[in-house]
Design an enzyme around this catalytic site. Structure first.
Site, short mmCIF file in Angstrom:
data_model
loop_
_atom_site.label_atom_id
_atom_site.label_comp_id
_atom_site.label_asym_id
_atom_site.label_seq_id
_atom_site.Cartn_x
_atom_site.Cartn_y
_atom_site.Cartn_z
N GLU A 1 31.74 27.69 50.20
CA GLU A 1 32.51 28.54 51.11
C GLU A 1 32.28 28.10 52.55
OE1 GLU A 1 31.56 32.63 50.33
OE2 GLU A 1 32.28 32.53 48.25
N HIS B 1 36.30 35.73 50.47
CA HIS B 1 35.05 36.50 50.37
C HIS B 1 35.10 37.72 51.28
CE1 HIS B 1 30.51 36.03 49.31
NE2 HIS B 1 30.88 37.30 49.30
N ARG C 1 29.63 35.98 42.75
CA ARG C 1 29.21 34.75 43.40
C ARG C 1 29.92 33.58 42.71
NH1 ARG C 1 27.95 37.45 47.01
NH2 ARG C 1 25.94 37.58 48.15
#
Length: 326
Positions: free
Chosen positions: A268, A287, A239
């Site tokens: 993000e 991601h 994370r």
């Protein structure tokens, strides 16, 4: 009588059909994050919800607008947008997909490690920009991976898959930082458990694969980055908030560490104003740890299985994040 379920992510047609056969299914088109009010309206009569992890916080205020909700199934291993205490008050079951993305995510993290070490993106850009006009000089040399020391933060399923690749494939020495010992990796892969500062001082590659908690939020600070070797490379597949991104940017700009590979970020998608985009000693990916055709299909199937199990009277037998709710 069939229960009401809202699906808020695109999933394979055969898995959507399974939901439609089992429940009164409503499909929410659009992003729950950018259409939050409409999404909550869609959930007003829902007994269950299923979709990929989202930024929208599922907390007391959110749940007050979904009075019938009994279960949520996230198509992800992470669930940090769900307030577990709020779910507990309402006795709402939360399900996730922790096992099916292990190998794909481990592959991606090792891809970042190798691409960063060998400066793959930088050298590819060199060719695309028409700057490869002669033999490569030492200024573009990379770093060996084989035989180096890997320091890994965390020792869950994904971490163990990374350790296996490092030890068996690249003869790497392994240090790990974790709140509890894992004798299996110590015996099988000769991994050594150590304190965080010791790991940072000695590792050639530092891989972060910890869950985000109050204890791990900003775990890697400016002071921790200063402990790393100037030749060390940092990889984050966990994370974004586990690392102080501003401090990391400064370390990369000053070259107090060699490079970084990031699949996750504090915000993000990564804003186009981010200074990370102007660095050549970093590899970025959006991601995508689980983003393979095979893994995403199995994740969707697992999440559907989870929701079907969670909306039955009997307790689920696996992938249940909060069994204390009953």
């Amino acid at each position: 009588m069939k229960k009401n379920v809202v699906l808020f992510s695109k999933i394979p047609d055969d898995q959507q059909k399974r939901l439609a056969d089992a429940f009164n299914l409503s499909v929410f088109d659009g992003s729950p994050d950018s259409n939050k009010d409409a999404f909550i309206t869609a959930l007003a009569g829902a007994d269950g919800m299923i979709g990929s992890n989202m930024a929208t916080r599922v907390d007391d205020a959110f749940l007050a607008l979904a009075p019938k909700l009994q279960a949520a199934s996230t198509i992800s291993v992470g669930y940090d947008n769900y307030d577990l205490s709020a779910l507990k008050k309402r006795r709402i079951r939360l399900m996730n997909t922790p096992t099916v993305l292990t190998e794909g995510t481990a592959d991606l993290i090792f891809t970042l490690l190798m691409a960063t070490a060998r400066r793959t993106v930088e050298l590819s850009n060199l060719i695309h920009d028409g700057k490869w006009t002669s033999g490569i000089t030492p200024q573009y040399y990379g770093t060996d991976v084989y035989g180096k020391t890997l320091g890994i933060l965390g020792m869950g399923r994904i971490a163990k898959a990374i350790v296996k690749r490092a030890h068996c494939g690249f003869d790497m020495n392994v240090l790990y930082y974790n709140r509890s010992a894992h004798l299996d990796v110590e015996q099988t892969y000769q991994a050594k458990r150590c304190e965080l500062d010791e790991l940072l001082k000695h590792a050639d590659f530092v891989v972060v694969i910890l869950p985000l908690t109050s204890e791990t939020d900003r775990l890697i600070t400016k002071e921790k980055l200063a402990l790393m070797k100037p030749s060390a490379i940092l990889i984050n597949g966990a994370r974004g908030r586990i690392i102080d991104q501003q401090a990391l940017t400064q370390a990369l700009q000053a070259k107090t560490i060699k490079a970084a590979g990031l699949d996750v970020f504090e915000v993000e998608p990564l804003p186009m104003t981010s200074p990370l985009l102007h660095l050549d000693n970093i590899v970025l990916s959006p991601h995508v740890g689980s983003a393979t055709l095979e893994t995403r299909y199995v994740m969707a199937k697992c999440a559907v299985d989870n929701l079907i199990a969670a909306l039955q009277d009997n307790p689920p037998t696996e992938n249940w994040v909060n069994p204390e709710v009953g």
